[in-house]
Design a protein around this motif. Structure first.
Motif, PDB file in Angstrom:
ATOM      1  N   ILE A 166      42.002  69.284   8.533  1.00  0.00           N
ATOM      2  CA  ILE A 166      40.727  69.122   7.819  1.00  0.00           C
ATOM      3  C   ILE A 166      40.659  69.976   6.554  1.00  0.00           C
ATOM      4  CG2 ILE A 166      39.474  68.492   9.911  1.00  0.00           C
ATOM      5  CD1 ILE A 166      38.414  71.303  10.089  1.00  0.00           C
ATOM      6  N   LEU A 170      39.068  68.680   2.926  1.00  0.00           N
ATOM      7  CA  LEU A 170      37.905  69.444   2.506  1.00  0.00           C
ATOM      8  C   LEU A 170      38.144  70.090   1.144  1.00  0.00           C
ATOM      9  CD1 LEU A 170      36.654  71.257   5.750  1.00  0.00           C
ATOM     10  CD2 LEU A 170      35.501  69.437   4.476  1.00  0.00           C
ATOM     11  N   SER A 280      48.102  68.302   4.282  1.00  0.00           N
ATOM     12  CA  SER A 280      47.447  68.325   5.587  1.00  0.00           C
ATOM     13  C   SER A 280      48.310  67.670   6.655  1.00  0.00           C
ATOM     14  CB  SER A 280      46.093  67.615   5.504  1.00  0.00           C
ATOM     15  OG  SER A 280      45.187  68.355   4.722  1.00  0.00           O
TER      16      SER A 280
END
Length: 460
Positions: A166, A170, A280
């Motif tokens: 995340i 983000l 990620s």
């Protein structure tokens, strides 16, 4: 005799588990973005080699305070209320994450500020690790400690999976958001620790602090099983620090357009031209492998030939690292990192179980501090080694050389520490473990001798 309760049926352990879960989510989200910011800031003014070296410096600056404070942090964990040590440190980490969020939001972040924050992070984590690790064995009966370690590791690996997963998206929305989330998670972690009630523990010996620090180091040195397990992780992960260079691979090595064409569909479009998304996915891949292994061990604990299996796992870890180094395809790099995480988790589970069950409670803080020092050396110092080596020979060959080194270290450790391969179970009274020179100090020797005598005489 009734069976020992499942760890989650023990209230103190449940709150401890959530403390660990929230703190792991926070640290992995935060550290990924620290590395990503450092690399990107450096790439604005220099090439891949110079930026890789700056990335390595972040790891070195986290390691230095931990190296200097290890004797003190171990002593603190053995003499102060471990719950309060953890509470104070988690609160401090929440403040550090909040500061990073404010600096990023105000666009005031510089490499110098990141270096300073890295030192603060290393200092806080130096106190957190020994206290938190030594607390766990006091929360559950000895019979279910390996299962509790597996469950605790699930929290760790879930954080390692979801935190980076995340953090990248983000960061793409607003760069300060990963730090803001980390601050909230650290605060929630500290609150959970306040719900952990009184914990029984052995009283430390009434000797001077310097003598006790030396005693803890002496115990690790004399117990060849513990010493071999700790140092194997130190050198293997120190050399094979593939994950430390994930920002480099995400931005400059992986062919995102080619990878997107092969993947196709919405996922391919999501990856194409977005190094943050690749970051990620790559960062989460080792955690997926580790979480799968941890979940299996939480249900079906490992019981036999644990030493040999640990050595094989480290060997596989090195091989998967080599494959990752040569990959330029996102999906194959993710697969390699999945195997890296799974094999590392296999080794971690066995190593931590052996160390925890073969260390007296009054020494767990100091032994945990020594163990954390080697873990930090293999992680943070490994980041520095990988970054500096990448600056010299390039990131691809730095990763490949590290994987080869990990496999070579495993082969050497098999010869230097036969106790590792000889460990059949986690039980400290195991016949092989009890034959070590310091078995009498642990109290294992008389137990084995008495059990052997009882069996020979036909008594229970």
């Amino acid at each position: 005799m009734s069976a020992a309760p499942h760890p989650f049926r023990i209230a103190n352990y449940r709150f401890y588990w959530f403390t660990r879960l929230f703190s792991m989510l926070a640290v992995y989200a935060m550290m990924l973005i620290v590395a990503w910011q450092a690399y990107n800031l450096a790439r604005e003014t220099m090439g891949i080699a110079g930026a890789s070296a700056r990335l390595g410096l972040i790891g070195l600056l986290q390691f230095i305070p931990l190296f200097c404070l290890t004797p003190v942090t171990g002593w603190v964990a053995d003499h102060m209320d471990r719950r309060w040590v953890v509470r104070i440190v988690l609160t401090a980490l929440a403040a550090i994450a909040g500061t990073l969020a404010l600096l990023t939001y105000s666009q005031s972040m510089t490499l110098a500020l990141l270096y300073f924050m890295a030192v603060l992070l290393g200092t806080a984590r130096a106190f957190l690790g020994p206290a938190q690790g030594a607390l766990a064995p006091n929360l559950v009966p000895k019979e279910v400690l390996p299962q509790a370690i597996a469950l605790s590791t699930i929290a760790w690996q879930f954080g390692a999976l979801v935190g980076p997963g995340i953090a990248g998206p983000l960061y793409g929305i607003a760069p300060h958001l990963p730090y803001t989330l980390s601050a909230i998670l650290y605060a929630a972690s500290a609150i959970c620790m306040f719900f952990v009630g009184d914990v029984p523990r052995s009283a430390p010996k009434r000797t001077g602090p310097i003598e006790q620090i030396v005693e803890g180091a002496r115990y690790v040195w004399r117990n060849k099983l513990v010493f071999g397990a700790i140092t194997l992780d130190l050198f293997a992960v120190l050399l094979a620090g593939a994950t430390a260079l994930i920002p480099v691979f995400a931005r400059d090595i992986i062919d995102l357009d080619w990878s997107a064409d092969l993947i196709g569909g919405p996922v391919g479009d999501w990856v194409r031209g977005s190094p943050e998304h690749a970051l990620s996915l790559l960062a989460a891949s080792p955690a997926v492998g580790a979480a799968v292994v941890a979940a299996i061990f939480s249900i079906v604990p490992l019981k036999s030939n644990v030493g040999v299996k640990m050595l094989v796992a480290v060997f596989v870890f090195g091989g998967a690292t080599i494959a990752f180094g040569f990959s330029t395809l996102l999906w194959f790099s993710m697969l390699c990192l999945f195997v890296v995480g799974a094999s590392d988790m296999f080794s971690v589970y066995i190593r931590q179980s052996l160390i925890q069950l073969n260390t007296p409670d009054d020494k767990r803080g100091r032994v945990g501090a020594v163990s954390q020092l080697t873990i930090s050396a293999s992680n943070e110092l490994g980041e520095a080694e990988s970054g500096f080596l990448a600056a010299l020979i390039g990131p691809v060959w730095a990763v490949v050389a590290g994987g080869i080194g990990a496999m070579a270290i495993t082969a050497v450790w098999i010869r230097l520490f036969p106790q590792l391969a000889g460990a059949k179970t986690f039980d400290p009274s195991d016949e092989v473990l009890a034959s070590e020179p310091d078995a009498m100090e642990r109290g294992a020797g008389p137990k084995v001798e008495q059990e052997t005598k009882s069996k020979a005489e036909g008594t229970p």
